[in-house]
Enzyme design. Structure first.
Site, PDB file in Angstrom:
ATOM      1  CG  ASP A 218      19.094  39.030  -0.539  1.00 31.56           C
ATOM      2  OD1 ASP A 218      18.556  37.945  -0.269  1.00 31.56           O
ATOM      3  OD2 ASP A 218      20.089  39.145  -1.305  1.00 31.56           O
ATOM      4  CG  ASN A 226      29.940  32.892  -0.354  1.00 31.06           C
ATOM      5  OD1 ASN A 226      30.652  33.075   0.615  1.00 31.06           O
ATOM      6  ND2 ASN A 226      28.646  32.692  -0.279  1.00 31.06           N
ATOM      7  CG  HIS A 231      31.267  29.195   2.119  1.00 30.21           C
ATOM      8  ND1 HIS A 231      30.503  29.294   0.975  1.00 30.21           N
ATOM      9  CD2 HIS A 231      30.412  28.839   3.109  1.00 30.21           C
ATOM     10  CE1 HIS A 231      29.256  29.009   1.258  1.00 30.21           C
ATOM     11  NE2 HIS A 231      29.171  28.723   2.543  1.00 30.21           N
ATOM     12  CG  ASP A 235      30.657  31.547   6.954  1.00 30.51           C
ATOM     13  OD1 ASP A 235      29.691  31.606   6.159  1.00 30.51           O
ATOM     14  OD2 ASP A 235      31.141  30.477   7.362  1.00 30.51           O
ATOM     15  CD  GLU A 261      21.560  35.737  -0.190  1.00 25.94           C
ATOM     16  OE1 GLU A 261      21.205  34.675   0.370  1.00 25.94           O
ATOM     17  OE2 GLU A 261      21.257  36.006  -1.356  1.00 25.94           O
TER      18      GLU A 261
HETATM   19  N1  LIG Z   1      29.436  32.271   3.237  1.00 29.94           N
HETATM   20  C1  LIG Z   1      28.179  31.957   3.280  1.00 29.94           C
HETATM   21  N2  LIG Z   1      27.440  32.005   2.173  1.00 29.94           N
HETATM   22  C2  LIG Z   1      26.128  31.681   2.230  1.00 29.94           C
HETATM   23  C3  LIG Z   1      25.527  31.303   3.421  1.00 29.94           C
HETATM   24  N3  LIG Z   1      24.220  31.053   3.170  1.00 29.94           N
HETATM   25  C4  LIG Z   1      24.009  31.280   1.852  1.00 29.94           C
HETATM   26  N4  LIG Z   1      25.171  31.662   1.265  1.00 29.94           N
HETATM   27  C5  LIG Z   1      25.428  31.984  -0.125  1.00 29.94           C
HETATM   28  O1  LIG Z   1      24.735  33.128  -0.532  1.00 29.94           O
HETATM   29  C6  LIG Z   1      24.646  33.104  -1.948  1.00 29.94           C
HETATM   30  C7  LIG Z   1      23.338  33.603  -2.396  1.00 29.94           C
HETATM   31  O2  LIG Z   1      23.343  33.652  -3.799  1.00 29.94           O
HETATM   32  P1  LIG Z   1      22.156  34.170  -4.627  1.00 29.94           P
HETATM   33  O3  LIG Z   1      20.867  33.661  -4.064  1.00 29.94           O
HETATM   34  O4  LIG Z   1      22.456  33.867  -6.068  1.00 29.94           O
HETATM   35  O5  LIG Z   1      22.131  35.708  -4.399  1.00 29.94           O
HETATM   36  P2  LIG Z   1      23.215  36.813  -4.659  1.00 29.94           P
HETATM   37  O6  LIG Z   1      24.471  36.261  -5.231  1.00 29.94           O
HETATM   38  O7  LIG Z   1      23.387  37.596  -3.378  1.00 29.94           O
HETATM   39  O8  LIG Z   1      22.508  37.660  -5.714  1.00 29.94           O
HETATM   40  P3  LIG Z   1      21.380  38.727  -5.495  1.00 29.94           P
HETATM   41  O9  LIG Z   1      20.659  38.372  -4.224  1.00 29.94           O
HETATM   42  O10 LIG Z   1      20.520  38.624  -6.705  1.00 29.94           O
HETATM   43  O11 LIG Z   1      22.070  40.040  -5.380  1.00 29.94           O
HETATM   44  C8  LIG Z   1      24.925  31.658  -2.352  1.00 29.94           C
HETATM   45  O12 LIG Z   1      26.187  31.590  -2.983  1.00 29.94           O
HETATM   46  C9  LIG Z   1      24.966  30.892  -1.051  1.00 29.94           C
HETATM   47  O13 LIG Z   1      25.896  29.824  -1.066  1.00 29.94           O
HETATM   48  C10 LIG Z   1      26.363  31.231   4.589  1.00 29.94           C
HETATM   49  O14 LIG Z   1      25.918  30.897   5.694  1.00 29.94           O
HETATM   50  N5  LIG Z   1      27.647  31.579   4.473  1.00 29.94           N
END
Ligand SMILES: Nc1nc2c(ncn2[C@@H]2O[C@H](COP(=O)(O)OP(=O)(O)OP(=O)(O)O)[C@@H](O)[C@H]2O)c(=O)[nH]1
Length: 339
Positions: A218, A226, A231, A235, A261
């Site tokens: 992860d 982001n 965004h 990506d 992610e």
């Molecule tokens: N750019 C982009 N962002 C994505 C995609 N799928 C998920 N995300 C973003 O990934 C982020 C995941 O956030 P969180 O689950 O809070 O996790 P994190 O910020 O990585 O925090 P930790 O995992 O605790 O380190 C969110 O802001 C989602 O919008 C994608 O396909 N593209």
């Protein structure tokens, strides 16, 4: 000239004609066919303008015909009639369609006329003394008793069509497969495919007492990335991570985008300690290679949760252990591997 429809002469000629059809069209037996010809037999074939004014020429034509196409010719006899000319001479007339085939195609030629003049000796079988055949072959080239060249050309066209169709089907299948089992952004497998892989591994593990491991992987603080960079940058980072994973696992391992992610790697025949090493290698290599964006660097790190299948594990059990390990990695400060 009297048309025959019954009686011993009719029966005798009918049997002789049936025998001729069998030898000539079905068995394509040159010697057996020629044995039915009278020593002085001659003939002509109007379809190709062929004449055999002497017995040797007629025999040559028969040899070429039977030798040129050795498979059985399929016949559909439309009409068959016998006419008695003298007590010793009978004419048989046949109107027929015949079909020839090669591996892929079949061609039917219609309305061929076969007239044979039979000599009926006092003893023994009737013999053919004159042949008049009208093959519809003048359309197919001087040298061909059967339209083999044309059939060959038709077959080639059919082959080509089949080939092109197969290619386009393969391409469509590939695209469909892409859509069903691949993640659109990264091109990695998605959950559909990785679920299949997990099922196979669980079955294999229980049947052969083999171990396999999984790594949940992860991105850390991806929300922040982001939020700070947009965004689209997010990506790009996901794509670059996908590439990084694919380039650093074995061919026998399977990686997929699990969602958002988060990524999952399945490592067959791998013990926990080995899987932890793989995870660490991935994590460390990614850490020292910050993401480059328009001349500046975005540090990106990974957290990993690793689990190895245990006896009696189902998919849910092993994934739950890996997920808990990942949670611990996050809780213990991120950019680390837990198992
Ligand atoms: N750019 C982009 N962002 C994505 C995609 N799928 C998920 N995300 C973003 O990934 C982020 C995941 O956030 P969180 O689950 O809070 O996790 P994190 O910020 O990585 O925090 P930790 O995992 O605790 O380190 C969110 O802001 C989602 O919008 C994608 O396909 N593209």
């Amino acid at each position: 000239m009297e048309r025959l429809s019954e009686g011993p002469v009719y029966e005798r000629c009918l049997a002789a004609l049936d025998e001729h059809i069998r030898r000539y069209f079905v068995e394509r037996d040159i010697q057996a066919t020629l044995a039915q010809y009278h020593d002085n037999a001659v003939g002509l074939g109007t379809g190709r303008g062929e004449t055999a004014m002497d017995p040797a020429s007629l025999r040559e034509i028969v040899r070429n015909d039977l030798g040129g196409y050795t498979s059985s010719v399929e016949l559909d006899i439309k009409t068959r009639a016998f006419y008695q000319v003298t007590p010793e001479v009978v004419i048989s007339q046949m109107l027929l369609d015949f079909s020839i085939t090669n591996n892929t195609h079949r061609m039917t030629l219609r309305e061929s006329r076969h007239n044979l003049v039979w000599h009926l000796p006092a003893e023994g079988d009737p013999r053919i003394c004159h042949v008049h055949v009208s093959f519809p072959t003048d359309l197919h080239g001087e040298e061909e008793p059967y339209p083999l060249k044309e059939l060959e050309e038709v077959s080639q066209v059919v082959d080509e069509l089949i080939h092109n169709r197969t290619q386009s089907l393969t391409e469509s299948y590939r695209r469909l497969e892409q859509m069903v089992v691949r993640d659109r952004l990264t091109g990695m497998y998605n959950r559909v495919r990785i679920d299949e892989v997990l099922e196979q591994e669980v079955v294999r593990a229980s049947r052969y007492q083999r171990h396999f491991s999984v790594i949940f992987l992860d991105l850390d603080h991806f929300k922040q990335i982001n939020d700070n960079h947009g965004h689209l940058v997010g990506d790009k980072i996901l794509k670059s991570l996908a590439k990084h994973i694919q380039g650093n696992i074995r061919e026998t391992d399977t990686a997929a985008r699990w969602g958002g992610e988060e990524f999952l790697i399945v490592l067959p025949e791998t013990e926990l300690s080995e899987a932890v090493q793989v995870a660490e290698k991935l994590r460390q290599a990614f850490e020292v290679r910050p993401f480059q964006l328009d001349g500046y660097e975005i540090p990106v790190t990974l957290s990993m949760g690793v689990a190895c299948c245990q006896d009696g594990d189902n998919i849910e059990a092993i994934l739950t252990r890996a997920d808990k390990a990942l949670y611990r990695a996050k809780a213990n400060g991120r950019n680390r591997t837990e198992s």
